[in-house]
Design a protein around this motif. Sequence first.
Motif, mmCIF file in Angstrom:
data_model
loop_
_atom_site.group_PDB
_atom_site.id
_atom_site.type_symbol
_atom_site.label_atom_id
_atom_site.label_comp_id
_atom_site.label_asym_id
_atom_site.label_seq_id
_atom_site.Cartn_x
_atom_site.Cartn_y
_atom_site.Cartn_z
ATOM 1 N N MET A 53 0.074 -56.544 -8.339
ATOM 2 C CA MET A 53 0.496 -57.898 -8.671
ATOM 3 C C MET A 53 -0.257 -58.891 -7.824
ATOM 4 N N GLY A 54 -0.873 -59.832 -8.483
ATOM 5 C CA GLY A 54 -1.557 -60.882 -7.752
ATOM 6 C C GLY A 54 -0.576 -61.717 -6.952
ATOM 7 N N ARG A 55 0.510 -62.079 -7.583
ATOM 8 C CA ARG A 55 1.554 -62.847 -6.916
ATOM 9 C C ARG A 55 2.902 -62.213 -7.264
ATOM 10 N N ALA A 56 3.238 -61.153 -6.565
ATOM 11 C CA ALA A 56 4.492 -60.460 -6.853
ATOM 12 C C ALA A 56 5.667 -61.392 -6.579
ATOM 13 N N ASP A 83 1.048 -61.408 2.236
ATOM 14 C CA ASP A 83 2.153 -60.839 2.989
ATOM 15 C C ASP A 83 3.377 -61.728 2.843
ATOM 16 N N ASP A 84 4.507 -61.126 2.509
ATOM 17 C CA ASP A 84 5.767 -61.845 2.343
ATOM 18 C C ASP A 84 6.869 -60.890 2.791
ATOM 19 N N VAL A 85 7.421 -61.136 3.981
ATOM 20 C CA VAL A 85 8.401 -60.217 4.572
ATOM 21 C C VAL A 85 9.643 -60.091 3.687
ATOM 22 N N ASP A 86 10.135 -61.221 3.142
ATOM 23 C CA ASP A 86 11.327 -61.163 2.282
ATOM 24 C C ASP A 86 11.056 -60.325 1.042
ATOM 25 N N GLU A 89 10.961 -56.614 1.957
ATOM 26 C CA GLU A 89 12.285 -56.033 2.139
ATOM 27 C C GLU A 89 12.986 -55.840 0.801
ATOM 28 N N THR A 90 12.833 -56.810 -0.101
ATOM 29 C CA THR A 90 13.413 -56.678 -1.438
ATOM 30 C C THR A 90 12.789 -55.485 -2.148
ATOM 31 N N ALA A 91 11.474 -55.339 -2.024
ATOM 32 C CA ALA A 91 10.763 -54.231 -2.667
ATOM 33 C C ALA A 91 11.290 -52.891 -2.160
ATOM 34 N N SER A 98 5.852 -47.736 -1.246
ATOM 35 C CA SER A 98 4.592 -48.089 -0.593
ATOM 36 C C SER A 98 4.283 -49.540 -0.938
ATOM 37 N N TYR A 99 4.305 -50.402 0.071
ATOM 38 C CA TYR A 99 4.061 -51.831 -0.100
ATOM 39 C C TYR A 99 2.748 -52.122 0.611
ATOM 40 N N ASN A 100 1.731 -52.521 -0.153
ATOM 41 C CA ASN A 100 0.390 -52.685 0.397
ATOM 42 C C ASN A 100 -0.115 -54.090 0.158
ATOM 43 N N VAL A 101 -0.518 -54.747 1.232
ATOM 44 C CA VAL A 101 -1.079 -56.091 1.125
ATOM 45 C C VAL A 101 -2.597 -55.956 1.148
#
Length: 193
Positions: A53-56, A83-86, A89-91, A98-101
């Motif tokens: 996602m370009g802008r999840a 990077d978006d901490v909120d 955490e939701t993800a 696996s959350y990759n920036v």
Amino acid sequence: MTVLVADANTRRARALSDDLRADPSLRVLSVPAGTALIDAVRQHHPDVVLVDMGRADRDALDSIRALTQPALERPVALFVDRDDVDLMETAFDIGICSYNVLEAPPDDVKPLLRAAIALYSRFKRTRGELTEAQRKLAEQKRIDQAKRLFMKTENTTEDQAYRWLRRRAMQESRRIAAVAADYLAAHGQGDES
């Protein structure tokens, strides 16, 4: 390994899919335009779902949330470009493992996919262990409640109450917890676990 690539940006999805297809050990499928992610997972039964996602955002994550149903549950690797901490955490709360920036997909995505599958397996095993521990705790609570009620109504000791439950369970070829639950229900105590 079957990888399902989901990305609303068809050019980016094609580029990522082409990179993955260079590896003959991977079977790469893409979510066709107009097809819901959950429908694609039902149809293809992938080993891992890669969402780029370009802008999840939270709306996009709602479609991923549906993959937490037991029949559809799959490891999901999410690629975002900021990077978006909120959001992270939701993800993780909805089951993404696996959350990759990354500004662009890496040349070799396989290590990230393998890590996602390993984390998913570990999470699933831990969740199963937790569920089993909770079940055992609820059963023990039921047994303890039944013993207390039996002790009160029959004016016996705890040991005598347990022996009665155990003997009844053996006679009926049932688990002690099931006998305890029936005893509580028969005396209007129900299931308070």
